[in-house]
Design a protein around this motif. Structure first.
Motif, PDB file in Angstrom:
ATOM      1  N   SER A  78      18.806  53.125  56.370  1.00  0.00           N
ATOM      2  CA  SER A  78      17.813  52.038  56.394  1.00  0.00           C
ATOM      3  C   SER A  78      18.172  50.943  55.408  1.00  0.00           C
ATOM      4  O   SER A  78      18.043  49.753  55.708  1.00  0.00           O
ATOM      5  CB  SER A  78      16.417  52.593  56.091  1.00  0.00           C
ATOM      6  N   LEU A  79      18.661  51.333  54.219  1.00  0.00           N
ATOM      7  CA  LEU A  79      19.087  50.328  53.236  1.00  0.00           C
ATOM      8  C   LEU A  79      20.312  49.568  53.735  1.00  0.00           C
ATOM      9  O   LEU A  79      20.402  48.342  53.581  1.00  0.00           O
ATOM     10  CB  LEU A  79      19.390  51.008  51.899  1.00  0.00           C
ATOM     11  N   PHE A  80      21.242  50.270  54.365  1.00  0.00           N
ATOM     12  CA  PHE A  80      22.457  49.627  54.872  1.00  0.00           C
ATOM     13  C   PHE A  80      22.112  48.581  55.936  1.00  0.00           C
ATOM     14  O   PHE A  80      22.642  47.464  55.914  1.00  0.00           O
ATOM     15  CB  PHE A  80      23.391  50.689  55.443  1.00  0.00           C
ATOM     16  N   ILE A  81      21.193  48.919  56.848  1.00  0.00           N
ATOM     17  CA  ILE A  81      20.808  47.959  57.884  1.00  0.00           C
ATOM     18  C   ILE A  81      20.133  46.745  57.262  1.00  0.00           C
ATOM     19  O   ILE A  81      20.373  45.594  57.659  1.00  0.00           O
ATOM     20  CB  ILE A  81      19.870  48.631  58.909  1.00  0.00           C
ATOM     21  N   SER A  82      19.275  46.967  56.255  1.00  0.00           N
ATOM     22  CA  SER A  82      18.606  45.841  55.599  1.00  0.00           C
ATOM     23  C   SER A  82      19.600  44.947  54.872  1.00  0.00           C
ATOM     24  O   SER A  82      19.379  43.739  54.751  1.00  0.00           O
ATOM     25  CB  SER A  82      17.556  46.365  54.605  1.00  0.00           C
ATOM     26  N   ILE A  83      20.684  45.526  54.379  1.00  0.00           N
ATOM     27  CA  ILE A  83      21.715  44.718  53.710  1.00  0.00           C
ATOM     28  C   ILE A  83      22.480  43.872  54.717  1.00  0.00           C
ATOM     29  O   ILE A  83      22.678  42.664  54.508  1.00  0.00           O
ATOM     30  CB  ILE A  83      22.682  45.628  52.919  1.00  0.00           C
ATOM     31  N   ILE A  84      22.907  44.477  55.824  1.00  0.00           N
ATOM     32  CA  ILE A  84      23.741  43.717  56.758  1.00  0.00           C
ATOM     33  C   ILE A  84      22.939  42.672  57.534  1.00  0.00           C
ATOM     34  O   ILE A  84      23.521  41.801  58.173  1.00  0.00           O
ATOM     35  CB  ILE A  84      24.503  44.638  57.732  1.00  0.00           C
ATOM     36  N   SER A 119      14.730  48.824  51.142  1.00  0.00           N
ATOM     37  CA  SER A 119      14.872  48.379  52.526  1.00  0.00           C
ATOM     38  C   SER A 119      13.676  47.538  52.959  1.00  0.00           C
ATOM     39  O   SER A 119      13.838  46.471  53.570  1.00  0.00           O
ATOM     40  CB  SER A 119      15.036  49.601  53.427  1.00  0.00           C
ATOM     41  N   GLU A 120      12.469  47.993  52.627  1.00  0.00           N
ATOM     42  CA  GLU A 120      11.260  47.267  53.036  1.00  0.00           C
ATOM     43  C   GLU A 120      11.180  45.896  52.377  1.00  0.00           C
ATOM     44  O   GLU A 120      10.913  44.892  53.042  1.00  0.00           O
ATOM     45  CB  GLU A 120      10.028  48.091  52.671  1.00  0.00           C
ATOM     46  N   TYR A 121      11.450  45.828  51.088  1.00  0.00           N
ATOM     47  CA  TYR A 121      11.299  44.562  50.384  1.00  0.00           C
ATOM     48  C   TYR A 121      12.431  43.589  50.695  1.00  0.00           C
ATOM     49  O   TYR A 121      12.229  42.369  50.696  1.00  0.00           O
ATOM     50  CB  TYR A 121      11.183  44.814  48.879  1.00  0.00           C
ATOM     51  N   MET A 122      13.631  44.100  50.976  1.00  0.00           N
ATOM     52  CA  MET A 122      14.707  43.217  51.409  1.00  0.00           C
ATOM     53  C   MET A 122      14.389  42.615  52.775  1.00  0.00           C
ATOM     54  O   MET A 122      14.711  41.455  53.045  1.00  0.00           O
ATOM     55  CB  MET A 122      16.022  43.981  51.463  1.00  0.00           C
ATOM     56  N   SER A 123      13.752  43.398  53.644  1.00  0.00           N
ATOM     57  CA  SER A 123      13.369  42.885  54.964  1.00  0.00           C
ATOM     58  C   SER A 123      12.329  41.781  54.842  1.00  0.00           C
ATOM     59  O   SER A 123      12.351  40.815  55.611  1.00  0.00           O
ATOM     60  CB  SER A 123      12.825  44.025  55.827  1.00  0.00           C
ATOM     61  N   ILE A 124      11.415  41.906  53.878  1.00  0.00           N
ATOM     62  CA  ILE A 124      10.401  40.861  53.676  1.00  0.00           C
ATOM     63  C   ILE A 124      11.075  39.540  53.310  1.00  0.00           C
ATOM     64  O   ILE A 124      10.759  38.475  53.874  1.00  0.00           O
ATOM     65  CB  ILE A 124       9.407  41.282  52.579  1.00  0.00           C
TER      66      ILE A 124
END
Length: 316
Positions: free
Chosen positions: A82-88, A235-240
């Motif tokens: 989930s973190l990897f997807i939010s990064i890319i 992941s959640e906060y990077m998506s925001i």
């Protein structure tokens, strides 16, 4: 040399995003504190400025509890996915100049956004918890529903620029002499619908049904602690922040003016926190009614209208 510069750009971008997430949590706790007539974190150095570091260290050294009968490999690696997807997600954002342009960036974003559904399915299923599965059912049905409207709204905007490149939103609005204003004023209702879709997609108040503490304790991530929880949290906060960047780039075209774009992302972060501070949680059936009987029909009507104009070459 070109690849080296591009790699350095991405490393700096990701470092800045991680630092922004840390201080985003401090900003959220401060704003919610003042909304509730209290000060929030204020003991750790000046005005609590080092509080994110303390929270990170506390989570890092926290004991890890493993439920019985869990799928260990999925339990261990799904938060990392989930973190990897939010990064890319951030690969479609050019950092220092336009040395890297993804011509199909929005298609790439659609694929990553759809893939997040499977990641959260793995997160909840691997922990072998009834509360986690109930939170997952709510979250995935909500995410899929609002993802449909989100993609259709973005497709409506793509009819205007004839491209899947995010930078062209800026170039188009500069060329027609309505920089900062054109899409926002002429597609204001689509802006509001996309904002609602983003809030539901990010699982933020007032649409945070998968984390209804009074019903599901903490939803799909109830069994995760320590480093695994950090990955889900980041992941959640990077998506925001990414959704804020995408929203203001599409409707204001600020890609070439990074200072104003970053200022708008900060404004979006404040708005998301402010909504959490004063809006109650909706009923779940009202959430589904909003998307399937209001936003989606309006979005489909706009899609057919814009497609008809495009078919008859009424857009230049």
């Amino acid at each position: 040399m070109y690849l080296l510069i591009m790699l350095i750009n991405f490393l700096i971008l990701f470092l800045m995003v991680f630092m922004s997430v840390a201080f985003f949590t401090l900003l959220e706790r401060k704003i919610l504190g003042y909304i509730q007539l209290r000060k929030g974190p204020n003991k750790f150095f000046i005005k609590g400025i080092f509080q994110p570091m303390g929270d990170g260290l506390k989570l890092f050294f926290k004991e890890v509890n493993y439920p019985n009968n869990l799928n260990f490999l999925m339990f261990l690696f799904s938060p990392m996915f989930s973190l990897f997807i939010s990064i890319i997600f951030w690969l479609i954002y050019p950092f220092l100049g336009f040395n890297y342009i993804m011509n199909f960036g929005l298609i790439f974003m659609f694929c990553c956004s759809s893939f997040m559904v499977y990641i959260f399915l793995l997160i909840s299923w691997s922990s072998n918890s009834n509360y986690s599965v109930l939170g997952m059912i709510r979250f995935i049905s909500q995410m899929i529903s609002y993802e449909v409207s989100m993609m259709l709204i973005i497709m409506n905007m793509l009819f205007m620029i004839n491209s899947f490149n995010l930078n062209n939103f800026c170039i188009y609005q500069i060329n027609i002499k309505f920089f900062f204003f054109f899409f926002f004023f002429f597609f204001f209702f689509m802006f509001i619908m996309l904002l609602i879709s983003f809030l539901a997609e990010m699982n933020r108040s007032p649409f945070d049904f998968s984390e209804g503490e009074s019903e599901l304790v903490s939803g799909f991530n109830i069994e995760f602690s320590s480093m695994s929880f950090i990955f889900i949290f980041l992941s959640e906060y990077m998506s925001i922040m990414f959704m804020g960047m995408l929203l203001f780039e599409m409707f204001f075209g600020l890609m070439m003016y990074k200072f104003y774009l970053n200022l708008m992302i900060l404004l979006f972060m404040f708005f998301v926190i402010w909504l959490r501070g004063f809006l109650p949680r909706f009923r779940y059936d009202k959430l589904m009614y909003l998307i399937w009987k209001l936003i989606l029909p309006l979005t489909l009507f706009m899609f057919m209208f814009n497609f008809s104009l495009k078919l008859f070459n009424l857009y230049h």
